[in-house]
Design a protein around this motif. Structure first.
Motif, PDB file in Angstrom:
ATOM      1  N   ILE A 280      -7.665   7.281 -10.369  1.00 28.61           N
ATOM      2  CA  ILE A 280      -6.368   7.107  -9.713  1.00 28.61           C
ATOM      3  C   ILE A 280      -5.405   6.451 -10.697  1.00 28.61           C
ATOM      4  O   ILE A 280      -5.765   5.509 -11.398  1.00 28.61           O
ATOM      5  N   HIS A 281      -4.193   6.975 -10.745  1.00 30.54           N
ATOM      6  CA  HIS A 281      -3.168   6.383 -11.601  1.00 30.54           C
ATOM      7  C   HIS A 281      -2.073   5.723 -10.781  1.00 30.54           C
ATOM      8  O   HIS A 281      -1.668   4.609 -11.074  1.00 30.54           O
ATOM      9  N   SER A 282      -1.582   6.381  -9.749  1.00 29.11           N
ATOM     10  CA  SER A 282      -0.603   5.792  -8.828  1.00 29.11           C
ATOM     11  C   SER A 282      -1.298   5.591  -7.490  1.00 29.11           C
ATOM     12  O   SER A 282      -2.055   6.463  -7.047  1.00 29.11           O
ATOM     13  N   LEU A 283      -1.038   4.445  -6.855  1.00 32.59           N
ATOM     14  CA  LEU A 283      -1.730   4.132  -5.607  1.00 32.59           C
ATOM     15  C   LEU A 283      -0.754   3.531  -4.601  1.00 32.59           C
ATOM     16  O   LEU A 283       0.057   2.672  -4.948  1.00 32.59           O
ATOM     17  N   LEU A 284      -0.865   4.004  -3.364  1.00 32.99           N
ATOM     18  CA  LEU A 284      -0.093   3.474  -2.246  1.00 32.99           C
ATOM     19  C   LEU A 284      -1.089   3.206  -1.122  1.00 32.99           C
ATOM     20  O   LEU A 284      -1.833   4.103  -0.726  1.00 32.99           O
ATOM     21  N   ALA A 285      -1.128   1.969  -0.651  1.00 31.56           N
ATOM     22  CA  ALA A 285      -2.072   1.594   0.401  1.00 31.56           C
ATOM     23  C   ALA A 285      -1.348   0.794   1.473  1.00 31.56           C
ATOM     24  O   ALA A 285      -0.572  -0.107   1.162  1.00 31.56           O
ATOM     25  N   VAL A 286      -1.604   1.138   2.734  1.00 31.21           N
ATOM     26  CA  VAL A 286      -0.950   0.485   3.861  1.00 31.21           C
ATOM     27  C   VAL A 286      -2.018   0.125   4.893  1.00 31.21           C
ATOM     28  O   VAL A 286      -2.818   0.976   5.281  1.00 31.21           O
TER      29      VAL A 286
ATOM     30  N   GLU B  27      -0.843  -6.399   3.798  1.00 31.94           N
ATOM     31  CA  GLU B  27       0.484  -5.931   3.412  1.00 31.94           C
ATOM     32  C   GLU B  27       0.348  -4.655   2.595  1.00 31.94           C
ATOM     33  O   GLU B  27      -0.725  -4.332   2.085  1.00 31.94           O
ATOM     34  N   CYS B  28       1.447  -3.940   2.480  1.00 32.40           N
ATOM     35  CA  CYS B  28       1.464  -2.692   1.731  1.00 32.40           C
ATOM     36  C   CYS B  28       1.264  -2.965   0.245  1.00 32.40           C
ATOM     37  O   CYS B  28       1.709  -3.987  -0.276  1.00 32.40           O
ATOM     38  N   LEU B  29       0.606  -2.033  -0.411  1.00 25.81           N
ATOM     39  CA  LEU B  29       0.392  -2.125  -1.848  1.00 25.81           C
ATOM     40  C   LEU B  29       0.970  -0.884  -2.502  1.00 25.81           C
ATOM     41  O   LEU B  29       0.660   0.239  -2.101  1.00 25.81           O
ATOM     42  N   LEU B  30       1.804  -1.102  -3.488  1.00 30.15           N
ATOM     43  CA  LEU B  30       2.343  -0.012  -4.301  1.00 30.15           C
ATOM     44  C   LEU B  30       1.988  -0.340  -5.739  1.00 30.15           C
ATOM     45  O   LEU B  30       2.421  -1.358  -6.277  1.00 30.15           O
ATOM     46  N   SER B  31       1.159   0.480  -6.350  1.00 32.02           N
ATOM     47  CA  SER B  31       0.770   0.283  -7.747  1.00 32.02           C
ATOM     48  C   SER B  31       1.215   1.504  -8.531  1.00 32.02           C
ATOM     49  O   SER B  31       0.704   2.603  -8.321  1.00 32.02           O
ATOM     50  N   GLN B  32       2.151   1.307  -9.417  1.00 30.44           N
ATOM     51  CA  GLN B  32       2.679   2.423 -10.214  1.00 30.44           C
ATOM     52  C   GLN B  32       1.677   2.916 -11.248  1.00 30.44           C
ATOM     53  O   GLN B  32       1.692   4.078 -11.621  1.00 30.44           O
ATOM     54  N   ASP B  33       0.817   2.009 -11.736  1.00 32.02           N
ATOM     55  CA  ASP B  33      -0.222   2.384 -12.698  1.00 32.02           C
ATOM     56  C   ASP B  33      -1.483   1.584 -12.385  1.00 32.02           C
ATOM     57  O   ASP B  33      -1.700   0.503 -12.914  1.00 32.02           O
ATOM     58  N   TRP B  34      -2.285   2.131 -11.498  1.00 27.30           N
ATOM     59  CA  TRP B  34      -3.482   1.452 -11.014  1.00 27.30           C
ATOM     60  C   TRP B  34      -4.427   1.085 -12.159  1.00 27.30           C
ATOM     61  O   TRP B  34      -5.066   0.041 -12.127  1.00 27.30           O
TER      62      TRP B  34
ATOM     63  N   SER C 196       9.504   2.706  -3.548  1.00 30.10           N
ATOM     64  CA  SER C 196       9.541   1.842  -2.364  1.00 30.10           C
ATOM     65  C   SER C 196       9.828   2.649  -1.102  1.00 30.10           C
ATOM     66  O   SER C 196       9.366   2.297  -0.019  1.00 30.10           O
ATOM     67  N   GLY C 197      10.570   3.747  -1.219  1.00 23.89           N
ATOM     68  CA  GLY C 197      10.828   4.606  -0.066  1.00 23.89           C
ATOM     69  C   GLY C 197       9.553   5.219   0.485  1.00 23.89           C
ATOM     70  O   GLY C 197       9.398   5.361   1.705  1.00 23.89           O
ATOM     71  N   HIS C 198       8.607   5.589  -0.402  1.00 24.14           N
ATOM     72  CA  HIS C 198       7.315   6.103   0.050  1.00 24.14           C
ATOM     73  C   HIS C 198       6.546   5.018   0.798  1.00 24.14           C
ATOM     74  O   HIS C 198       5.931   5.277   1.825  1.00 24.14           O
ATOM     75  N   ARG C 199       6.597   3.807   0.256  1.00 23.46           N
ATOM     76  CA  ARG C 199       5.907   2.688   0.906  1.00 23.46           C
ATOM     77  C   ARG C 199       6.484   2.456   2.300  1.00 23.46           C
ATOM     78  O   ARG C 199       5.744   2.276   3.269  1.00 23.46           O
ATOM     79  N   GLN C 200       7.793   2.473   2.423  1.00 29.22           N
ATOM     80  CA  GLN C 200       8.435   2.265   3.723  1.00 29.22           C
ATOM     81  C   GLN C 200       8.075   3.380   4.694  1.00 29.22           C
ATOM     82  O   GLN C 200       7.824   3.136   5.880  1.00 29.22           O
ATOM     83  N   MET C 201       8.025   4.616   4.205  1.00 22.29           N
ATOM     84  CA  MET C 201       7.697   5.746   5.066  1.00 22.29           C
ATOM     85  C   MET C 201       6.257   5.641   5.581  1.00 22.29           C
ATOM     86  O   MET C 201       6.004   5.796   6.776  1.00 22.29           O
ATOM     87  N   VAL C 202       5.306   5.341   4.694  1.00 23.93           N
ATOM     88  CA  VAL C 202       3.908   5.252   5.116  1.00 23.93           C
ATOM     89  C   VAL C 202       3.700   4.030   6.015  1.00 23.93           C
ATOM     90  O   VAL C 202       2.936   4.092   6.982  1.00 23.93           O
ATOM     91  N   ALA C 203       4.395   2.932   5.738  1.00 31.42           N
ATOM     92  CA  ALA C 203       4.310   1.762   6.622  1.00 31.42           C
ATOM     93  C   ALA C 203       4.851   2.120   8.008  1.00 31.42           C
ATOM     94  O   ALA C 203       4.291   1.708   9.027  1.00 31.42           O
ATOM     95  N   GLY C 204       5.918   2.906   8.059  1.00 30.12           N
ATOM     96  CA  GLY C 204       6.467   3.355   9.340  1.00 30.12           C
ATOM     97  C   GLY C 204       5.482   4.236  10.095  1.00 30.12           C
ATOM     98  O   GLY C 204       5.325   4.103  11.317  1.00 30.12           O
TER      99      GLY C 204
ATOM    100  N   LEU D 230      -4.692   5.114   2.509  1.00 29.73           N
ATOM    101  CA  LEU D 230      -4.697   5.032   1.051  1.00 29.73           C
ATOM    102  C   LEU D 230      -4.306   6.392   0.478  1.00 29.73           C
ATOM    103  O   LEU D 230      -4.913   7.403   0.808  1.00 29.73           O
ATOM    104  N   ILE D 231      -3.293   6.378  -0.373  1.00 28.28           N
ATOM    105  CA  ILE D 231      -2.823   7.606  -1.005  1.00 28.28           C
ATOM    106  C   ILE D 231      -2.801   7.360  -2.502  1.00 28.28           C
ATOM    107  O   ILE D 231      -2.191   6.391  -2.973  1.00 28.28           O
ATOM    108  N   GLY D 232      -3.466   8.202  -3.242  1.00 30.95           N
ATOM    109  CA  GLY D 232      -3.496   8.044  -4.688  1.00 30.95           C
ATOM    110  C   GLY D 232      -3.164   9.332  -5.404  1.00 30.95           C
ATOM    111  O   GLY D 232      -3.341  10.421  -4.861  1.00 30.95           O
TER     112      GLY D 232
END
Length: 108
Positions: free
Chosen positions: A51-57, A27-34, A82-90, A70-72
């Protein structure tokens, strides 16, 4: 924005806590402060320093997990929403759909 963290310019470990978590959850991971994310043990955060902010799909195909996007961000927290998470998941879903369509057309 910002420089690529020098600590990440190396080969990844074969056993990586973040990758293991993503592999299990799929599942997608959104970490505001890794650096402070208590969903992961300190070792996981040490494996991904700088890394401070992390988005992983995950990239999941018909045969299972194929990889990750993985985007950090190394300087700021709360960069992704959450919009970034939805975009990268798409994008992940689109990549997998296009890949499957290509394989179907090529007869593989």
């Amino acid at each position: 924005e910002g420089a690529f963290p020098q600590a990440l310019k190396r080969n990844r470990l074969k056993v990586d806590s973040l990758v293991q978590w993503l592999s299990q959850k799929k599942e997608c991971l959104l970490s505001q402060d890794w650096t402070e994310d208590d969903r992961f043990p300190p070792k996981a955060r040490e494996d991904w320093p700088g890394i401070h902010s992390l988005l992983a799909v995950p990239l999941v195909g018909s045969t299972g997990l194929l990889g990750f996007i993985l985007i950090g961000h190394g300087e700021k927290t709360n960069v992704f929403a959450s919009g970034h998470r939805q975009m990268v998941a798409g994008i992940s879903n689109l990549a997998m759909t296009v890949g499957f369509a290509h394989l179907a057309r090529s007869g593989r």
